[in-house]
Design an enzyme around this catalytic site. Sequence first.
Site, PDB file in Angstrom:
ATOM      1  N   SER A 557      43.368  25.196  41.356  1.00  0.00           N
ATOM      2  CA  SER A 557      43.246  24.829  42.594  1.00  0.00           C
ATOM      3  C   SER A 557      43.767  23.306  42.907  1.00  0.00           C
ATOM      4  O   SER A 557      44.969  23.008  42.410  1.00  0.00           O
ATOM      5  CB  SER A 557      42.215  25.309  43.320  1.00  0.00           C
ATOM      6  OG  SER A 557      42.580  25.535  44.746  1.00  0.00           O
ATOM      7  N   ASP A 644      47.275  35.397  46.252  1.00  0.00           N
ATOM      8  CA  ASP A 644      46.754  34.191  46.390  1.00  0.00           C
ATOM      9  C   ASP A 644      47.187  33.774  47.883  1.00  0.00           C
ATOM     10  O   ASP A 644      48.162  33.337  48.291  1.00  0.00           O
ATOM     11  CB  ASP A 644      47.051  33.075  45.549  1.00  0.00           C
ATOM     12  CG  ASP A 644      45.925  31.903  45.761  1.00  0.00           C
ATOM     13  OD1 ASP A 644      45.278  31.701  46.766  1.00  0.00           O
ATOM     14  OD2 ASP A 644      45.834  31.442  44.673  1.00  0.00           O
ATOM     15  N   HIS A 676      42.919  34.228  44.904  1.00  0.00           N
ATOM     16  CA  HIS A 676      42.663  32.968  44.392  1.00  0.00           C
ATOM     17  C   HIS A 676      41.784  32.997  43.441  1.00  0.00           C
ATOM     18  O   HIS A 676      41.709  31.868  42.635  1.00  0.00           O
ATOM     19  CB  HIS A 676      42.165  32.063  45.799  1.00  0.00           C
ATOM     20  CG  HIS A 676      42.189  30.550  45.442  1.00  0.00           C
ATOM     21  ND1 HIS A 676      43.352  30.001  45.120  1.00  0.00           N
ATOM     22  CD2 HIS A 676      41.210  29.404  45.448  1.00  0.00           C
ATOM     23  CE1 HIS A 676      43.101  28.594  45.115  1.00  0.00           C
ATOM     24  NE2 HIS A 676      41.896  28.221  44.973  1.00  0.00           N
TER      25      HIS A 676
END
Length: 703
Positions: A557, A644, A676
């Site tokens: 991320s 996501d 995600h």
Amino acid sequence: MTDTAASARPPVAARDPRPRRHHGDEFADPYEWMRAKDDARVTAHLEAENAYTDARTAHLEPLREQIFQEIKGRTRETDLSVPTRRGDWWYFSRTVEGQQYGIHCRAPIADPTNWTPPEPTEGETLPGEQVLLDGNLEADGEEFFSLGTFEVSNDARLLLYGVDTDGDERYTLRVRNLDTGETLPDVIDGTFAGASLSPDGRFIVYSTVDDAWRPDTVWLHELGTPTASDQKLFHEPDEKYWVGAGFTRSDRFLVIGLGSSITSEEWLVPADDLRAEPRVVWPRQEGVEYDSEHAIVDGEDVLYILHNDGALDFELVRVPASDPRASREIVIAHQPGQRLLGVSTFRDWGVVGYRRDGIARIGMLDYATSDVREIAFDEPLYSVGTAGNPEWAPPLLRLGYGSFVTPSTVYDYDPATGDLQLRKQQPVLGGYDAADYAQARVWATAHDGVRIPISLVWKRSFGEMGENPRPVHLYGYGSYEHSIEPAFSIARLSELDRGVVFAVAHVRGGGEMGRQWYEDGKLLAKRNTFTDFVDCARHLVDGGYTTPATLVAEGGSAGGLLMGAVANLAPELFAGIVADVPFVDALTTILDPSLPLTVIEWDEWGDPLHDPEVYAYMKSYSPYENVRDGVAYPRILAVTSFNDTRVLYVEPAKWVARLRDVGADALLKCEMVAGHGGVSGRYNAWRERAFELAWLLDVLDLA
């Protein structure tokens, strides 16, 4: 690598330049066309990338299967969580060998005076045990399954649960009558995670999102009525703020909370009059964050408020609940270097979380004296926090504890005696012995003289750290004041047992060393995050811990942004880089306020849309735009998910295509039905991690 893998040809992405013009700067983006999720060309390209990755990694299938079997073999597949007491029931979850998802259960309490949770042996059920929700049945026929809400009413008659079957973090709420097993007609689609039942069980409080998928509205639904008649309790029009709501542990108030990265505000509604007008605790003030908890002290309703108004590392104050803006009584004064993290209130005492010397700690708060008694642990590196404490007046406090070498452990702490009562430690099958492993912290010096902590864990049989260069797996994050805690991982044993040292670079932008640590790694100081990681890698190389040929980096991320940035800054330092759901096209995303989360993110990264200085600064580090010709990049594995909503699949897809332009050996793996957090289901998750670890070990020549 096999001959077949070596001969596989990577997909060649079409170049279709799309101009982007801001502040007098023009960038022709050749791969922005990949953002069109519904375009058949995009799906075809992602499927071609997956096929290429499959071909390139086919030779690792035996190792992947071996690692998967190691994870599986160390895990007690049929197991039971430590039961948590609420009302007249023990609540717990079961896992069953061969099943992907947990089974949520409860059993009646036989003796109301006994707070010791039952400990059934494997295969046993508890007397009167009742299955509330079987995730395996709910997920039947679905490729993805995630629970975003799971809550039982105070009278123990109703179950509220929310399910996401796409990975886009949008949940459908349902209510089940636990007496009859009947599902009520109340079905609410498109909600955000974290809905709640009111204390009297008459209402559901839930949140919905706007077009940018920002939680912006809190609703009140009365059971048995049409959703079209639901009352809007609160709406926040400012695109910088998220909104959510939940009830205090005392059940006296509904708290509606909204916050950006740097500012927060809370509103109270009496739990027995939910249609009343919300009342603000403290009006929002730019740059001031606070969080309130209700308690009753000497018969008076009070709020304990943790805030940073003139207190960089936060202080704790107490105010009357009837007049929160009255004079503040300081409970824990601001102490520079001791970052207060949170407070939880119970009937008889409070619990304070704080961070000192890079370690999270827990202390018991005496309401009468405001004294804090820290709960001590022996290990030099550990993580601890409260967990599973729904009751307002418990005699014991449930804690979760662990370290890099100590498996996840559940304790009940007795505030009256100071005793820790061990309830359960995560079983690690196959003869795991914590004494076979070691953990330590070393310090690197950054370019500006700041000392950066690095946590290390390794298997002792391969020698002590620094004796000879070892393969190192260096992890980093460094954003949002998020701290990477010393936590145990069964999957990690598969690399430690092959001689790999796992390390965490606690770079600026995270929260390990206090609020200033975060401030020094965001906005126009963001480059410190990247250079800190590079300096940590250099420290490990220069100190003889490892070599560039045996050093692999990983981040996910915002940590994926870190991976992309360091690949451009110091490609010579790493043999390979794993980037999970990586935020590598940061400037393009943060320039577009119509995308999910963008406006909220301006407090973290800056606003390049309106500020030319921020635009130039972000352009100088955004990984996608800074891929360089003539550079020998390390091997790169990027993993993403098609659904996501936080970091869109298009970012790593574009990044990998651009890396290939300059000759980099880059692979893209895109889960086509996931979000995600990656795939759902524990076996699927183990296989996903086995895939990444096999690739990592291959890079380290340990496959």
